[in-house]
Each structure stands twice: as structure tokens, then as C-alpha cells.
Design an enzyme around this catalytic site. Sequence first.
Site, PDB file in Angstrom:
ATOM      1  CB  SER A   1      -0.979  -0.071   1.310  1.00  0.00           C
ATOM      2  OG  SER A   1      -0.363  -0.240   2.515  1.00  0.00           O
TER       3      SER A   1
ATOM      4  CG  ASP B   1      -2.662   5.071   8.338  1.00  0.00           C
ATOM      5  OD1 ASP B   1      -1.714   4.566   8.506  1.00  0.00           O
ATOM      6  OD2 ASP B   1      -3.318   5.006   6.917  1.00  0.00           O
TER       7      ASP B   1
ATOM      8  CG  HIS C   1      -0.888   3.819   4.537  1.00  0.00           C
ATOM      9  ND1 HIS C   1      -1.674   3.020   5.477  1.00  0.00           N
ATOM     10  CD2 HIS C   1      -0.343   2.779   3.643  1.00  0.00           C
ATOM     11  CE1 HIS C   1      -1.650   1.840   5.381  1.00  0.00           C
ATOM     12  NE2 HIS C   1      -0.980   1.597   4.081  1.00  0.00           N
TER      13      HIS C   1
END
Length: 378
Positions: free
Chosen positions: A134, A355, A358
Amino acid sequence: MGFNFISLLFLPLLSVTILSGLEQALASDNTLLVNTNHRNSTGDGGMSSLRGKKQRSGCNLFQGRWVFDASYPFYDSSSCPFIDGEFDCLKFGRPDKQFLKYSWQPESCTIPRFDGAAFLRRWRGKRVMFVGDSLSLNMWESLGCMIHASVPRAKTTFVKRTPLSTITFQEYGVTLHLYRTTYLVDISKENVGRVLNLGAIEGGADAWKNMDVLVFNSWHWWTHKGQSQGWDYIRVGSSLVRDMNRLDAFYKGLTTWGRWVDQNVDTTKTKVFFQGISPTHYEGREWNEPRKSCNGQMQPLDGSNYPSGQPPSAGIVSKVLSSMKKRVFLLDITTLSQLRKDAHPSTYGGDGGNDCSHWCLPGLPDTWNQLLYAALSM
């Protein structure tokens, strides 16, 4: 199109040297090179360099600091059709905007500003592929948005599937591919369950061939355990084990990837990059704020160094790349990304979690692509 090798000196894996008379040219799109060491053409190893040229000053693209820049960001997330919700921090209510206003400034040179139209003209009819997890998705979507902002009226085709997705700028014949694979090496189904085979790259690797640019990435998933672990057993040669030191596993898997590149990629036709290790910011003790995470962070760390240093996984990447026969370029984004504790989605990724792995778009991956652009502009 080939790279013009200015010089490959000191500091294995991330040296860039500016020769006499080239300093001012760094503001254009035809100067900087990101370089890693590799075995030379005679196969006897060691650094490959141009000898006998006078070095006036040295520039390490990845040694520098973040500076406020009112001209940033490169694009508005609301106008880019390629962004996943998990990266669209403004859409999910992030109230501060200052994290969008920083540019990376190397200590002794200037990175050329990204020009999407120039990128499309230079790479007309070519194929660029990001291969990885990702974090590759993060970088792929960023590049698509950066180009789209330069040519907003250009016709595009956007196909998102698993494992292969594409963004095509039709008038230029330029396609950005994304191939999702968490470990680069194979996960196979055996009687015992899902097996991470550290010695095999077969599933999907044919799709990586015949590209003009390849940008590989892996590490994010190697540390996962419990329900988020992507395998049940690890195969090491003929042995099957339930677990092993994850850094050792990463080294063995990445060595298999390096062997695949050496055997299957013609680097006179395909430029090969490794994206580098993207850091996380869950542990505030790493930057001397032990009770903090990325949540609520609003500005980068000052200076050029991260208090806890680079993660061991970055050393493994360097070790593997330096042992390869084929030329692979390292986008050594680790330290400059470590300084950006403010640039994660945190609680603004739309899933209710925090998160710190990311990155928001627009945001830090745009700088990764600016460095890629600098290397490809040679």
C-alpha cells in the site's frame, strides 16, 4: 533514454555529485541523479564511478531539511480522480493545512520542480510500474495526481483491480501501472495453509517484465503478526517454519527479488528503482516525545537527522542492492520521511483508526515522486 552518470562517489547507495559548472543547472529538469552502488560491468563488484573528473561540491539529495513553501501543494485532492479515501485527509476532516506547505531542501542543491507535462512528453509511449504494497499505492496515486494537475484536460483511463491497476494518459500513451504484492516473493497455498516462500518469485512476476521504469517496494507487511499476518508458515529452502526473525526473513526474500532482477531485467532498457523504507510514527519515543504518536502532529521535525536513526530494514535494503549485478537506484526516502511525523492520515483516513503508516495526499509521497522525477530527468 539513459541516465547520464555524473559521478558515483562516497556514501554507498545515496551519493549524488555535482561537478564543476553544474550547480545552477540543478534548477532544470535534466541534472540530478539518484544512485546506488552495484557490481561493475566486469562483475568483480565494488563501486562504479567516473574517474578523473574534478569534483567541486557534493550534494546528497536525501540529506537536507523541510522548509515552508507557500507554492505547495502540487494539486488539490478534490480535483484528483485517483485518490483513495484512506489517503484523502482533507476529505475526512483534517482541520490543519500547514502539513501541505513543506518542500524538501537538500543541503547543497535544489531539486527541479515537478512538471507533469514535461514528464509525459519525455516518457511518451512508455510504461511505468510500481510494484509493492500500500506504500506503492500511495506513491502511484500521488504521481497520477501530480501529472493530472499539469494536464487537467488530458484524457485518462483509470482501471483499479487486484493485483494490477493502471492510469493511462491517452494522448501521450503513458501508462502508470500498480502491481500489488505485499512481500515481492510468493505466498502459496499448501496443505498446512498459506506459505511465505522466501526463495520463490513466480506468481505475477511476468507482469513486471518489459516495463520502461520499475519502482519496487517492500517491508511494511513483514512485521505484521496475529490476524494481520499474511501467512501461516515460512518456507526457507526445504524447511518449513512457523516463524523466524523478521529481518532475516526480509533479507532472504529481498535477496530472492534481487536475483530475479539480475536474471530477468535488461537495465539498458528498463530503469529499476527501490522505493526505500517508509517509516511509521506510532512510537513517540523515537523523536523524544514518548507519549505521542502521529496523531495531532502539525509540523515536521527540525534539522536533518532523526533522533533514533534509520531502521535496521534500511540497512538490509542497502546490503541487498550493493550485492546485485544489475544497476538499481535507491530512492532513499527513509530519513526525510522520518522527519514528517505530521504527514500521516492519523484519524483522518476514514476508517476510524489511527494510521501512522501511510501518508496524506497531497503530501509526502509527492516529494518521493519529485525525487523520482529528478532521477528520470537525467
